[in-house]
Motif scaffolding. Structure first.
Motif, PDB file in Angstrom:
ATOM      1  N   LYS A   1      -6.330  -3.905  -7.255  1.00  0.00           N
ATOM      2  CA  LYS A   1      -5.724  -5.235  -7.316  1.00  0.00           C
ATOM      3  C   LYS A   1      -5.317  -5.708  -5.925  1.00  0.00           C
ATOM      4  O   LYS A   1      -5.486  -6.887  -5.577  1.00  0.00           O
ATOM      5  N   LEU A   2      -4.793  -4.794  -5.105  1.00  0.00           N
ATOM      6  CA  LEU A   2      -4.337  -5.143  -3.763  1.00  0.00           C
ATOM      7  C   LEU A   2      -5.500  -5.524  -2.847  1.00  0.00           C
ATOM      8  O   LEU A   2      -5.430  -6.520  -2.116  1.00  0.00           O
ATOM      9  N   PHE A   3      -6.570  -4.728  -2.884  1.00  0.00           N
ATOM     10  CA  PHE A   3      -7.676  -4.937  -1.948  1.00  0.00           C
ATOM     11  C   PHE A   3      -8.829  -5.764  -2.522  1.00  0.00           C
ATOM     12  O   PHE A   3      -9.707  -6.184  -1.775  1.00  0.00           O
ATOM     13  N   GLY A   4      -8.832  -5.959  -3.845  1.00  0.00           N
ATOM     14  CA  GLY A   4      -9.900  -6.758  -4.460  1.00  0.00           C
ATOM     15  C   GLY A   4     -10.752  -5.932  -5.404  1.00  0.00           C
ATOM     16  O   GLY A   4     -11.126  -4.801  -5.078  1.00  0.00           O
ATOM     17  N   LYS A   5     -11.068  -6.500  -6.567  1.00  0.00           N
ATOM     18  CA  LYS A   5     -11.792  -5.762  -7.596  1.00  0.00           C
ATOM     19  C   LYS A   5     -13.208  -5.380  -7.190  1.00  0.00           C
ATOM     20  O   LYS A   5     -13.802  -4.449  -7.760  1.00  0.00           O
ATOM     21  N   ASP A   6     -13.779  -6.100  -6.219  1.00  0.00           N
ATOM     22  CA  ASP A   6     -15.132  -5.800  -5.754  1.00  0.00           C
ATOM     23  C   ASP A   6     -15.136  -5.023  -4.446  1.00  0.00           C
ATOM     24  O   ASP A   6     -16.198  -4.809  -3.849  1.00  0.00           O
ATOM     25  N   ASN A   7     -13.958  -4.590  -4.002  1.00  0.00           N
ATOM     26  CA  ASN A   7     -13.840  -3.850  -2.756  1.00  0.00           C
ATOM     27  C   ASN A   7     -14.278  -2.402  -2.986  1.00  0.00           C
ATOM     28  O   ASN A   7     -13.629  -1.649  -3.713  1.00  0.00           O
ATOM     29  N   GLU A   8     -15.388  -2.008  -2.367  1.00  0.00           N
ATOM     30  CA  GLU A   8     -15.958  -0.684  -2.615  1.00  0.00           C
ATOM     31  C   GLU A   8     -15.002   0.452  -2.228  1.00  0.00           C
ATOM     32  O   GLU A   8     -14.939   1.476  -2.909  1.00  0.00           O
ATOM     33  N   ASP A   9     -14.267   0.264  -1.148  1.00  0.00           N
ATOM     34  CA  ASP A   9     -13.353   1.318  -0.707  1.00  0.00           C
ATOM     35  C   ASP A   9     -12.140   1.438  -1.620  1.00  0.00           C
ATOM     36  O   ASP A   9     -11.624   2.540  -1.826  1.00  0.00           O
ATOM     37  N   ALA A  10     -11.689   0.328  -2.186  1.00  0.00           N
ATOM     38  CA  ALA A  10     -10.597   0.378  -3.162  1.00  0.00           C
ATOM     39  C   ALA A  10     -11.039   1.130  -4.409  1.00  0.00           C
ATOM     40  O   ALA A  10     -10.278   1.933  -4.972  1.00  0.00           O
TER      41      ALA A  10
ATOM     42  N   ALA B   1       0.831  -1.200   0.000  1.00  0.00           N
ATOM     43  CA  ALA B   1       0.000   0.000   0.000  1.00  0.00           C
ATOM     44  C   ALA B   1       0.868   1.254   0.000  1.00  0.00           C
ATOM     45  O   ALA B   1       0.565   2.234  -0.695  1.00  0.00           O
ATOM     46  N   GLY B   2       1.958   1.230   0.769  1.00  0.00           N
ATOM     47  CA  GLY B   2       2.856   2.378   0.818  1.00  0.00           C
ATOM     48  C   GLY B   2       3.544   2.644  -0.515  1.00  0.00           C
ATOM     49  O   GLY B   2       3.664   3.796  -0.944  1.00  0.00           O
ATOM     50  N   ILE B   3       3.982   1.586  -1.180  1.00  0.00           N
ATOM     51  CA  ILE B   3       4.655   1.731  -2.478  1.00  0.00           C
ATOM     52  C   ILE B   3       3.690   2.305  -3.523  1.00  0.00           C
ATOM     53  O   ILE B   3       4.043   3.216  -4.277  1.00  0.00           O
ATOM     54  N   ILE B   4       2.472   1.770  -3.549  1.00  0.00           N
ATOM     55  CA  ILE B   4       1.471   2.258  -4.515  1.00  0.00           C
ATOM     56  C   ILE B   4       1.170   3.732  -4.272  1.00  0.00           C
ATOM     57  O   ILE B   4       1.140   4.542  -5.202  1.00  0.00           O
ATOM     58  N   ALA B   5       0.938   4.082  -3.005  1.00  0.00           N
ATOM     59  CA  ALA B   5       0.613   5.467  -2.667  1.00  0.00           C
ATOM     60  C   ALA B   5       1.760   6.414  -3.007  1.00  0.00           C
ATOM     61  O   ALA B   5       1.534   7.546  -3.458  1.00  0.00           O
ATOM     62  N   SER B   6       2.986   5.954  -2.804  1.00  0.00           N
ATOM     63  CA  SER B   6       4.157   6.768  -3.127  1.00  0.00           C
ATOM     64  C   SER B   6       4.204   7.101  -4.617  1.00  0.00           C
ATOM     65  O   SER B   6       4.524   8.230  -5.012  1.00  0.00           O
ATOM     66  N   GLU B   7       3.859   6.120  -5.444  1.00  0.00           N
ATOM     67  CA  GLU B   7       3.817   6.340  -6.902  1.00  0.00           C
ATOM     68  C   GLU B   7       2.757   7.384  -7.248  1.00  0.00           C
ATOM     69  O   GLU B   7       2.978   8.265  -8.084  1.00  0.00           O
ATOM     70  N   ILE B   8       1.606   7.279  -6.607  1.00  0.00           N
ATOM     71  CA  ILE B   8       0.526   8.241  -6.864  1.00  0.00           C
ATOM     72  C   ILE B   8       0.932   9.633  -6.402  1.00  0.00           C
ATOM     73  O   ILE B   8       0.689  10.632  -7.089  1.00  0.00           O
ATOM     74  N   GLY B   9       1.570   9.708  -5.227  1.00  0.00           N
ATOM     75  CA  GLY B   9       2.054  10.994  -4.738  1.00  0.00           C
ATOM     76  C   GLY B   9       3.025  11.638  -5.711  1.00  0.00           C
ATOM     77  O   GLY B   9       2.971  12.851  -5.957  1.00  0.00           O
ATOM     78  N   ALA B  10       3.905  10.822  -6.298  1.00  0.00           N
ATOM     79  CA  ALA B  10       4.829  11.324  -7.317  1.00  0.00           C
ATOM     80  C   ALA B  10       4.061  11.837  -8.528  1.00  0.00           C
ATOM     81  O   ALA B  10       4.412  12.876  -9.112  1.00  0.00           O
ATOM     82  N   GLY B  11       3.004  11.116  -8.892  1.00  0.00           N
ATOM     83  CA  GLY B  11       2.185  11.536 -10.019  1.00  0.00           C
ATOM     84  C   GLY B  11       1.575  12.908  -9.804  1.00  0.00           C
ATOM     85  O   GLY B  11       1.574  13.760 -10.712  1.00  0.00           O
TER      86      GLY B  11
END
Length: 362
Positions: A330-339, A221-231
């Motif tokens: 992908k990390l939390f699930g394709k049907d995960n509403e919060d994801a 989760a941290g790695i993904i968020a870091s990429e988004i922050g860079a974006g």
């Protein structure tokens, strides 16, 4: 705005104001300083300087990400959500402190449409108040009803991200102080994942930790968020050179000597054309001497527009944000509403004028 976001933001705002009250009552003094008898006149400069910036707003997307990550991996959503609301000040206070210090380091006159804190309150007070807020931020961890092991994980994560934040800032300062240094695009991405990405990473990792997630989930989760922050930092770079960031003047990054992605893309594309790279470098030197009204600012922007380096950077920023949103699903699930809401949040934050037709329906 999505009704789910509004409901969360209301609770987030309440938590932020509760941990940074306008008036220091005895209970808050004891919690923050271990002594309810401290004279409020000595505390007031700390609160006034930091709270004034908090009250000017901000998107609050980092604490919102924290809450959504907590819900996305929770076994008990309500319990994890309450813990996430308590932890919301952690990331928002770090963000606020970093802005106060950034403005001093960059000599920026304006923040969120108002004079920067160091101009209003003085450099000494602004440095001290910003530093204090870094230490005040993790106190919200103490309010959690959880195990000492989880609190230790939260503290450890907080301190790691803070160290990485300052390392990224050190890289940025070194580059914009030296007009001759032109880092590579890859070096830039490493820097921005530290300077900007760590705050997003802190939010995502704190949120997943609030649900007592396993280390692998927290790390991803941290790695993904870091990429988004860079974006989003790249998007800010682009806005600075196009419409101008809110409360600031178009092209002030050039005056400050910032080696943003559009600039580095220009240099990379003109490796075999030293005349062009020298022309842009001279614009930076002239703008640094003459200020934001210098004709060199607009000349530099024109050079980058003609070379399409601003457009290339924009596409890179949007790509990082979209890919990050998909990675959370992908990390939390394709049907995960919060994801799904996490992806929706980030896409909604991209200015509409920057979105190409190929992305609008994604």
């Amino acid at each position: 705005m999505n009704k789910h976001f509004l409901a969360h933001l209301e609770q987030i705002e309440s938590s932020i104001k509760n941990f940074l009250p306008l008036e220091a009552n005895s209970e808050w003094k004891k919690f923050s300083f271990g002594n309810e008898n401290i004279d409020s006149k000595h505390i007031f400069p700390l609160i006034e300087t930091t709270r004034s910036l908090v009250d000017l707003g901000g998107k609050r997307w980092r604490p919102l990400l924290l809450v959504l990550c907590a819900r996305a991996c929770a076994k008990d959503k309500e319990k994890s959500q309450e813990a996430a609301y308590l932890l919301a000040p952690l990331v928002e206070f770090v963000h606020t402190a970093s802005l106060i210090h950034d403005d001093i380091e960059d000599s920026s006159p304006v923040r969120r449409g108002k004079p920067a804190a160091y101009i209003t309150y003085g450099i000494d007070t602004a440095i001290n108040a910003g530093s204090w807020l870094y230490f005040e931020a993790p106190l919200c961890i103490e309010k959690l009803n959880c195990s000492i092991e989880l609190k230790n994980r939260l503290y450890s994560n907080y301190l790691m991200e803070l160290r990485r934040l300052h390392l990224g800032q050190a890289m940025d300062i070194a580059w914009h102080r030296d007009n001759t240094k032109v880092p590579s695009v890859q070096e830039y991405l490493k820097m921005v994942k530290g300077k900007t990405g760590t705050l997003a990473s802190l939010a995502a990792k704190t949120g997943t930790l609030a649900s007592n997630a396993d280390e692998e989930t927290v790390k991803k989760a941290g790695i993904i968020a870091s990429e988004i922050g860079a974006g989003f930092q790249i998007i800010d770079d682009v806005i600075n050179l196009t419409t101008g960031n809110p409360g600031k003047k178009r092209g002030d990054d050039i005056v400050e000597g910032k080696k943003s992605l559009p600039v580095l893309t220009f240099f990379e594309q003109n490796k075999k054309n030293p005349q062009k790279t020298q022309e842009l470098s001279q614009c930076f030197i002239q703008a640094s001497k003459e200020g934001i009204e210098s004709p060199a600012v607009e000349k530099a922007i024109t050079l980058m527009e003609q070379n399409s380096s601003i457009e290339i950077a924009k596409k890179k920023g949007i790509e990082l944000i979209f890919n990050g949103g998909n990675s959370f699903i992908k990390l939390f699930g394709k049907d995960n509403e919060d994801a799904i809401l996490i992806k929706e949040l980030f896409i909604s934050m991209i200015p509409k004028e920057l979105m190409g037709a190929e992305n609008k329906d994604a």
